[in-house]
Design an enzyme around this catalytic site. Structure first.
Site, PDB file in Angstrom:
ATOM      1  N   TYR A  24      -5.017 -60.694   1.130  1.00 51.82           N
ATOM      2  CA  TYR A  24      -5.326 -60.593   2.308  1.00 51.82           C
ATOM      3  C   TYR A  24      -4.731 -61.124   3.328  1.00 51.82           C
ATOM      4  O   TYR A  24      -5.375 -60.976   4.682  1.00 51.82           O
ATOM      5  CB  TYR A  24      -6.927 -60.298   1.995  1.00 51.82           C
ATOM      6  CG  TYR A  24      -6.765 -58.687   1.139  1.00 51.82           C
ATOM      7  CD1 TYR A  24      -6.204 -57.354   1.733  1.00 51.82           C
ATOM      8  CD2 TYR A  24      -8.233 -59.169   0.273  1.00 51.82           C
ATOM      9  CE1 TYR A  24      -6.911 -56.264   0.928  1.00 51.82           C
ATOM     10  CE2 TYR A  24      -8.008 -57.650   0.108  1.00 51.82           C
ATOM     11  CZ  TYR A  24      -7.071 -56.771  -0.378  1.00 51.82           C
ATOM     12  OH  TYR A  24      -7.889 -55.170  -1.311  1.00 51.82           O
ATOM     13  N   ASN A  75      -9.000 -48.581   8.540  1.00 50.65           N
ATOM     14  CA  ASN A  75      -8.961 -49.172   7.465  1.00 50.65           C
ATOM     15  C   ASN A  75      -9.877 -49.178   6.520  1.00 50.65           C
ATOM     16  O   ASN A  75     -10.854 -50.107   6.696  1.00 50.65           O
ATOM     17  CB  ASN A  75      -8.863 -50.534   7.636  1.00 50.65           C
ATOM     18  CG  ASN A  75      -8.298 -52.041   5.924  1.00 50.65           C
ATOM     19  OD1 ASN A  75      -8.454 -50.597   4.985  1.00 50.65           O
ATOM     20  ND2 ASN A  75      -7.671 -52.902   6.142  1.00 50.65           N
ATOM     21  N   HIS A  81     -10.499 -44.769  -1.518  1.00 50.15           N
ATOM     22  CA  HIS A  81     -10.263 -44.343  -3.079  1.00 50.15           C
ATOM     23  C   HIS A  81     -11.230 -44.135  -3.390  1.00 50.15           C
ATOM     24  O   HIS A  81     -10.561 -43.711  -5.008  1.00 50.15           O
ATOM     25  CB  HIS A  81      -9.744 -45.734  -3.647  1.00 50.15           C
ATOM     26  CG  HIS A  81      -8.724 -47.012  -3.227  1.00 50.15           C
ATOM     27  ND1 HIS A  81      -7.038 -47.030  -3.118  1.00 50.15           N
ATOM     28  CD2 HIS A  81      -8.751 -48.090  -3.100  1.00 50.15           C
ATOM     29  CE1 HIS A  81      -7.144 -46.876  -2.323  1.00 50.15           C
ATOM     30  NE2 HIS A  81      -7.452 -48.150  -2.407  1.00 50.15           N
ATOM     31  N   HIS A 101      -2.964 -50.842   6.433  1.00 51.56           N
ATOM     32  CA  HIS A 101      -4.169 -51.369   5.237  1.00 51.56           C
ATOM     33  C   HIS A 101      -3.237 -52.247   5.467  1.00 51.56           C
ATOM     34  O   HIS A 101      -1.954 -52.718   5.773  1.00 51.56           O
ATOM     35  CB  HIS A 101      -3.594 -50.585   3.545  1.00 51.56           C
ATOM     36  CG  HIS A 101      -4.266 -49.837   3.123  1.00 51.56           C
ATOM     37  ND1 HIS A 101      -5.816 -49.660   2.436  1.00 51.56           N
ATOM     38  CD2 HIS A 101      -4.345 -48.392   3.206  1.00 51.56           C
ATOM     39  CE1 HIS A 101      -6.224 -48.529   2.677  1.00 51.56           C
ATOM     40  NE2 HIS A 101      -4.989 -47.361   3.482  1.00 51.56           N
ATOM     41  N   LEU A 102      -3.936 -53.679   4.931  1.00 57.50           N
ATOM     42  CA  LEU A 102      -3.730 -54.815   4.481  1.00 57.50           C
ATOM     43  C   LEU A 102      -2.428 -54.878   3.880  1.00 57.50           C
ATOM     44  O   LEU A 102      -0.793 -55.946   4.299  1.00 57.50           O
ATOM     45  CB  LEU A 102      -4.073 -56.479   4.646  1.00 57.50           C
ATOM     46  CG  LEU A 102      -5.585 -55.983   5.626  1.00 57.50           C
ATOM     47  CD1 LEU A 102      -6.833 -56.503   5.444  1.00 57.50           C
ATOM     48  CD2 LEU A 102      -4.993 -57.060   7.131  1.00 57.50           C
ATOM     49  N   SER A 103      -2.912 -54.675   3.165  1.00 55.89           N
ATOM     50  CA  SER A 103      -1.578 -54.755   2.101  1.00 55.89           C
ATOM     51  C   SER A 103      -0.603 -53.434   1.566  1.00 55.89           C
ATOM     52  O   SER A 103      -0.956 -53.127   2.097  1.00 55.89           O
ATOM     53  CB  SER A 103      -2.533 -55.160   0.442  1.00 55.89           C
ATOM     54  OG  SER A 103      -3.686 -54.365  -0.102  1.00 55.89           O
TER      55      SER A 103
END
Ligand code: DQA
Length: 151
Positions: A24, A75, A81, A101-103
């Protein structure tokens, strides 16, 4: 001045900067807030920027956004999920929803490849670290202007 863009952050994002920095990065959530505000102001918008580790709190804020926001950047972190309840809340919105999302969850473990939030999202930005949020703010501003434009 349009209504603010709500930027909602889910669980564990308060630990950004020290949480799994190899995934992250070292940017803190406060750094992300500053980036979002700067991008929004440059586009003639303001932001309401919040983080919670609690599913119900995030849902309350989504409900608040029904009246209070011109768009939502979310986010959802791990709740993306798992949370049908968060999806149901998002589905009550008629304003643009940008999932952020960061990733890049699609390139990680199999359980991250599906998010409930995507079912309600106008679009998704992922994989660019803190820059994902700036891109999401741009998308939120653009989409909300489009939604407001006369037919
Ligand atoms: C995340 C990705 C999620 O899979 C994870 O649970 C997070 C952060 C991201 O920003 O990359 O907490 O949403």
């Amino acid at each position: 001045m349009p209504k603010p863009i709500y930027v909602l952050n889910g669980p564990n994002l308060n630990l950004l900067g020290s949480r799994e920095p190899h995934i992250y990065g070292t940017t803190t959530l406060e750094d992300v807030r500053v980036l979002c505000e700067a991008r929004a102001v440059a586009l003639g918008h303001t932001v309401v920027f919040r983080q919670s580790n609690h599913e119900g709190q995030l849902i309350d804020w989504v409900q608040e956004a029904r009246q209070g926001a011109c768009a939502v950047v979310i986010n959802p972190a791990g709740y993306g999920h798992t949370s049908v309840a968060l999806l149901d809340a998002l589905k009550t919105l008629t304003i643009p929803i940008i999932e952020c999302h960061l990733s890049n969850p699609a390139a990680r473990e199999a359980f991250r490849r599906h998010t409930y939030v995507s079912l309600a999202a106008t679009g998704v930005v992922s994989g660019f670290g803190a820059h994902s949020y700036e891109l999401a703010i741009e998308a939120a501003a653009g989409q909300s202007a489009k939604a407001d434009a006369p037919a």
